[in-house]
Design a protein around this motif. Structure first.
Motif, short mmCIF file in Angstrom:
data_model
loop_
_atom_site.label_atom_id
_atom_site.label_comp_id
_atom_site.label_asym_id
_atom_site.label_seq_id
_atom_site.Cartn_x
_atom_site.Cartn_y
_atom_site.Cartn_z
N GLY A 119 94.02 94.23 62.25
CA GLY A 119 92.55 93.58 61.70
C GLY A 119 92.99 91.88 61.65
O GLY A 119 91.88 91.03 62.11
N ALA A 120 93.83 91.36 61.06
CA ALA A 120 94.17 89.91 61.28
C ALA A 120 94.32 89.24 62.59
O ALA A 120 93.96 88.29 62.63
N PRO A 125 102.95 93.54 56.80
CA PRO A 125 101.53 94.25 56.56
C PRO A 125 101.92 95.65 57.21
O PRO A 125 102.60 96.07 57.87
N THR A 154 96.45 87.72 54.77
CA THR A 154 95.31 87.65 55.70
C THR A 154 95.06 86.19 55.96
O THR A 154 94.50 85.54 57.06
N LYS A 155 94.84 85.16 54.82
CA LYS A 155 94.68 84.19 55.02
C LYS A 155 95.64 83.11 55.96
O LYS A 155 95.34 82.50 56.82
N LYS A 160 98.48 90.93 50.12
CA LYS A 160 97.62 91.15 51.22
C LYS A 160 96.51 90.12 51.53
O LYS A 160 96.29 89.59 52.76
N VAL A 161 95.91 89.70 50.40
CA VAL A 161 95.09 88.58 50.73
C VAL A 161 95.61 87.45 51.11
O VAL A 161 95.23 86.62 51.97
N GLN A 203 90.38 89.50 64.20
CA GLN A 203 89.60 88.48 63.50
C GLN A 203 89.39 87.00 64.32
O GLN A 203 88.34 86.27 64.01
N GLU A 221 96.31 96.65 59.10
CA GLU A 221 96.01 95.11 58.47
C GLU A 221 96.68 94.18 59.47
O GLU A 221 95.78 93.21 59.59
N MET A 237 97.67 84.37 58.26
CA MET A 237 97.49 84.86 59.48
C MET A 237 96.36 84.15 60.15
O MET A 237 96.48 83.58 61.42
N LYS A 238 95.41 83.83 59.60
CA LYS A 238 94.11 83.38 59.86
C LYS A 238 94.44 81.78 60.55
O LYS A 238 94.02 81.40 61.59
#
Lengths: 357, 357
Positions: free
Chosen positions: A275-276, A268, A195-196, A191-192, A279, A272, A198-199
């Motif tokens: 959220g991604a 995801p 998230t990275k 998941k970490v 942000q 999640e 997708m950012k």
């Protein structure tokens, strides 16, 4: 060496195991959103108002693979934009827009097949360009893209989180080859990474898109509260990892090699994913829909599809010859104990339209 | 069927016979004009004045093949444009220009090798794009290109003039496989095709280039009064056609097949080249230079070079296995009777810089 930050395209060429002959599942989802994308463009696309002098309209498919789904998806967008442009300029004899379509994928994607199988230039209403490079980073100039799309791509992470290879880590993934949600720490590590990634993906697209530009994404996520091991893709991947252990017994590979193999793939949870997306403040969410995948599936069909998607990465890690043996074994296992799709928990297809502010 | 309006890329891949390992002759000519191109850009490029808000600078190599010469040539241009942009904007903190480079060649060019062998993205100062399509026609949007270049390409015609296959025509080329200037009517037919093709080439580029944009072309022509059969490339091609007749005797191919084989290649006379350029009124000639090719040649070297350039087209017409046999025969013949470069008439390298008005 563990399999991590490498890049693994879909199976190239055009034989029976190629991605171009095993991508109808993805096509079915693309077809499903076609009319909605079209309606959105006709009603709400405002790039043409923001840029009244626009001469060239640029569309990019991020992670296009070797076709043919990408040609279908971009043609749908072009038809809608053309109609919109025509409606807008009915009376003032403006020159027709010219279109260029950029097909992006990793540099080791089979661009030769993509270019050979695209519609011939006499039938194409656009200039065609290939853009080799990872979409986890910029691949095109600032402010150069009007509509970006991406289908079934961002589940492919830029790398496997390293802890999952570490026997001493609570995130060690044993002989599993995916994040199946059976080990909480593994899920967390994936998941970490997701998230990275997708950012980075959204930051790069925010730079490439013009103000008012659209990013259309289609993919797969898991409803909150559902685990991968309860869905058919999760079940199939666990069967593939069991079959790897089976063929290790006959010496074709080793348990140690299997322990060093994990897929850079993460589906995801819905929350999640949202959220991604949220942000990144450069985009507004114009549309977000989820649906079940409408296609009737069979065990043979999903086996062929996974073979086309996974054969490059498996061959790269385990060497030549393993793919045939492995998928023979998978077929045998499934013919004895087929996956019962009715009993699986559903995963979701998502369709999101983002607008660059 | 005669070999005519098909497309034949340079030999792909990266083995000993590939174009990427047999293109140093072309590179030597590219190196020769590097400093002059650089000086021209520094002193005279006025696109940056015409477009003070320019954010992305687009360079296109028309007919790039699979590398590596193209990477070298575009980097030289980027270095010069960057320096020019920096000099111009020293004091006012303008954002650095971003560069995109479009690598154009026929759709069956080996783009996979091109993309795999290009400098890695971490070392590249530009976004890289592949543009599959014939440059005898538009391949990019209107007004989208700042500098175009093309090296050793426009001698490849869009097709072989049909009369040269016709036994009843005065332009029948017998068992010759090139326009060697021995038959006047053949020369005339090739010249007509060259003139048509150059017209289309320049018209397409005129549409693609922005006002003030440059088209830099490098290639080979023949001094007025010289015949191809007097130059070493003409002599070598006639040796290749003799060797085809030799291997036909042993049944590897037939005389009929040789009669249906002609290369879509024409090296214009200097005056023909200038005439073809001057007929397009959208361009001004900013620089035109000719020189002898500076490289020391050997018979082995030119044989390898011609093999890399011709193997695809030969294989396509004559079938598998002929290329090896043919070039073995060529090597044997040349080892007995080598070409004496001192005694050949010179052909010329030309370097022309055109500006879009």
């Amino acid at each position: 060496m563990p399999t991590s930050s490498q890049s693994y395209p879909m199976n190239g060429g055009d034989d029976q195991h190629s991605y171009i002959h095993n991508s109808s599942y993805q096509k079915s989802a693309i077809d499903g959103i076609e009319e909605k994308t079209r309606q959105y463009i006709l009603k709400k696309l405002d790039i043409l108002n923001l840029n009244p002098d626009l001469k060239t309209f640029t569309i990019v498919d991020f992670g296009c693979s070797s076709g043919p789904n990408t040609f279908h998806a971009v043609q749908n967008i072009i038809d809608a934009v053309k109609l919109k442009h025509l409606n807008k300029n009915k009376e003032n004899g403006v020159l027709p827009l010219e279109f260029q379509v950029c097909f992006n994928d990793l540099p080791n994607n089979d661009f030769n097949t993509l270019f050979k199988t695209q519609p011939p230039s006499s039938e194409r209403e656009y200039f065609s360009l290939g853009v080799p490079g990872s979409f986890y980073g910029r691949v095109l100039p600032r402010n150069s893209v009007h509509i970006g799309l991406t289908s079934y791509t961002t589940q492919w992470l830029s790398k496997v989180p390293e802890q999952v290879y570490d026997k001493k880590s609570p995130a060690w993934n044993k002989t599993y080859i995916q994040c199946n949600n059976l080990i909480e720490e593994v899920t967390k590590a994936y998941k970490v990474q997701f998230t990275k990634d997708m950012k980075i993906f959204l930051e790069a697209r925010a730079q490439e898109l013009v103000p008012g530009g659209l990013m259309i994404a289609l993919g797969q996520c898991v409803p909150d509260g559902v685990y991968m091991y309860e869905t058919w893709p999760g079940i199939l991947m666990d069967i593939i990892s069991d079959c790897l252990l089976d063929i290790a017994k006959s010496g074709v590979t080793t348990v140690e090699k299997i322990e060093l193999f994990n897929l850079p793939v993460y589906f995801p949870l819905y929350s999640e994913l949202m959220g991604a997306i949220e942000q990144n403040k450069k985009f507004t969410i114009e549309m977000m829909e989820t649906a079940s995948h409408a296609m009737q599936l069979t065990n043979d069909f999903i086996t062929s599809m996974f073979r086309a998607v996974l054969s490059t990465i498996i061959e790269n890690h385990f060497g030549d010859g393993v793919v045939d043996e492995l998928f023979d074994q998978v077929s045998k296992k499934l013919s004895k104990q087929p996956i019962d799709f009715e009993k699986c928990k559903e995963h979701m297809v998502y369709h999101v339209v983002l607008k660059r502010q």
